[in-house]
Design an enzyme around this catalytic site. Structure first.
Site, PDB file in Angstrom:
ATOM      1  N   CYS A  39      -6.143  -7.706   1.310  1.00  0.00           N
ATOM      2  CA  CYS A  39      -5.993  -6.222   1.747  1.00  0.00           C
ATOM      3  C   CYS A  39      -7.287  -5.490   1.415  1.00  0.00           C
ATOM      4  O   CYS A  39      -8.674  -5.729   0.436  1.00  0.00           O
ATOM      5  CB  CYS A  39      -4.834  -5.725   0.619  1.00  0.00           C
ATOM      6  SG  CYS A  39      -4.345  -4.172   1.047  1.00  0.00           S
ATOM      7  N   ASP A  41      -7.510  -2.891  -0.542  1.00  0.00           N
ATOM      8  CA  ASP A  41      -7.583  -1.727  -1.249  1.00  0.00           C
ATOM      9  C   ASP A  41      -8.530  -1.951  -2.096  1.00  0.00           C
ATOM     10  O   ASP A  41      -8.971  -4.079  -2.161  1.00  0.00           O
ATOM     11  CB  ASP A  41      -5.976  -2.283  -2.153  1.00  0.00           C
ATOM     12  CG  ASP A  41      -5.660  -1.896  -3.228  1.00  0.00           C
ATOM     13  OD1 ASP A  41      -6.490  -1.673  -4.102  1.00  0.00           O
ATOM     14  OD2 ASP A  41      -5.084  -0.708  -3.239  1.00  0.00           O
ATOM     15  N   ARG A  43      -8.816  -2.066  -5.356  1.00  0.00           N
ATOM     16  CA  ARG A  43      -8.558  -2.489  -6.061  1.00  0.00           C
ATOM     17  C   ARG A  43      -8.569  -4.305  -6.494  1.00  0.00           C
ATOM     18  O   ARG A  43      -8.546  -5.053  -7.437  1.00  0.00           O
ATOM     19  CB  ARG A  43      -7.331  -2.845  -6.699  1.00  0.00           C
ATOM     20  CG  ARG A  43      -7.383  -1.052  -7.704  1.00  0.00           C
ATOM     21  CD  ARG A  43      -5.723  -0.223  -7.186  1.00  0.00           C
ATOM     22  NE  ARG A  43      -5.142  -0.960  -5.814  1.00  0.00           N
ATOM     23  CZ  ARG A  43      -3.227  -0.613  -6.403  1.00  0.00           C
ATOM     24  NH1 ARG A  43      -3.286   0.626  -6.687  1.00  0.00           N
ATOM     25  NH2 ARG A  43      -3.249  -0.316  -4.332  1.00  0.00           N
ATOM     26  N   HIS A  98      -0.892  -8.432  -2.676  1.00  0.00           N
ATOM     27  CA  HIS A  98      -1.282  -8.061  -4.031  1.00  0.00           C
ATOM     28  C   HIS A  98       0.026  -6.617  -4.274  1.00  0.00           C
ATOM     29  O   HIS A  98       0.547  -6.342  -4.001  1.00  0.00           O
ATOM     30  CB  HIS A  98      -2.204  -7.389  -4.376  1.00  0.00           C
ATOM     31  CG  HIS A  98      -2.336  -5.952  -3.223  1.00  0.00           C
ATOM     32  ND1 HIS A  98      -2.287  -4.955  -4.308  1.00  0.00           N
ATOM     33  CD2 HIS A  98      -3.255  -5.788  -2.373  1.00  0.00           C
ATOM     34  CE1 HIS A  98      -2.855  -3.468  -3.453  1.00  0.00           C
ATOM     35  NE2 HIS A  98      -3.319  -3.967  -1.615  1.00  0.00           N
ATOM     36  N   CYS A 101       0.935  -2.297  -3.431  1.00  0.00           N
ATOM     37  CA  CYS A 101       0.156  -2.359  -2.155  1.00  0.00           C
ATOM     38  C   CYS A 101       0.570  -1.161  -1.630  1.00  0.00           C
ATOM     39  O   CYS A 101       1.910  -0.868  -1.228  1.00  0.00           O
ATOM     40  CB  CYS A 101       0.137  -3.555  -1.027  1.00  0.00           C
ATOM     41  SG  CYS A 101      -0.357  -3.782   0.221  1.00  0.00           S
TER      42      CYS A 101
END
Length: 200
Positions: A39, A41, A43, A98, A101
């Site tokens: 992703c 993302d 993080r 993850h 999400c």
């Protein structure tokens, strides 16, 4: 931007000199062993999670770690997959979802995306993932959808001709992972390798 500039300065001052030999080698060699699809993302940092050195992972990041099923025509995700498999010859492909999400949360909780049409269109690549969680309790929906989405995206991945050929030749192995942000754990999902016939 100041933090980024300071990070570049620290890299040049402290990190680069300690790995100068590696970077000299990488200047003329690019042979990653793994294609890592995750992703976008912030993080989720594949190199940090796997403790990989520069040059070891070929990384594709998309919202929701979505991989559209193959269709002819210009497609940056498809081109990157083809390059990793057909040109670089990666031996493993990791599809990594993850916890928490945002893309999967928006789908599971049916967020109003009318003001974000590009996001809404992109998330349609998770329609098969949504279909897999019918009947799940609301409390479990996002976590279950994250896992089921990894499996569905591996199936989409297998529709890409370069991946289908590599699966037939047994030169590549597909892996499904879920990274849990608060605990730092990675769970490998039990998945069956999608049939290369899907890409015929």
């Amino acid at each position: 931007m100041q933090d980024l500039s300071e990070g570049v300065a620290q890299f040049q001052r402290d990190v680069y000199p300690a790995k100068a030999g590696l970077f000299t080698h990488l200047a003329t060699h690019h042979r990653p062993s793994t294609l890592f699809i995750s992703c976008s993302d912030a993080r989720v940092v594949p190199e940090l999670i796997t403790q990989s050195e520069p040059g070891e992972l070929f990384v594709i990041r998309t919202a929701g770690n979505l991989v559209p099923a193959y269709t002819p025509g210009p497609d940056g995700v498809a081109a990157s997959i083809e390059y990793a498999v057909s040109v670089l010859g990666v031996s493993d492909i990791v599809m990594c979802g993850h916890s928490a999400c945002g893309a999967m949360t928006a789908l599971a909780e049916q967020h109003d995306l009318s003001g974000a049409p590009a996001i809404a269109d992109w998330l349609r690549h998770a329609d098969a993932s949504l279909a897999r969680i019918a009947g799940e309790s609301r409390a479990q929906e996002v976590d279950v959808l994250v896992r089921e989405n990894v499996i569905a995206q591996l199936a989409n991945l297998a529709t890409h001709p370069s991946v289908a050929r590599a699966l037939t030749a047994k030169s590549v192995t597909l892996h499904g992972w879920v990274y849990d942000i608060p605990s730092g754990t990675v769970t490998e999902l039990r998945t069956s390798v999608p049939s290369p016939a899907l890409a015929a």
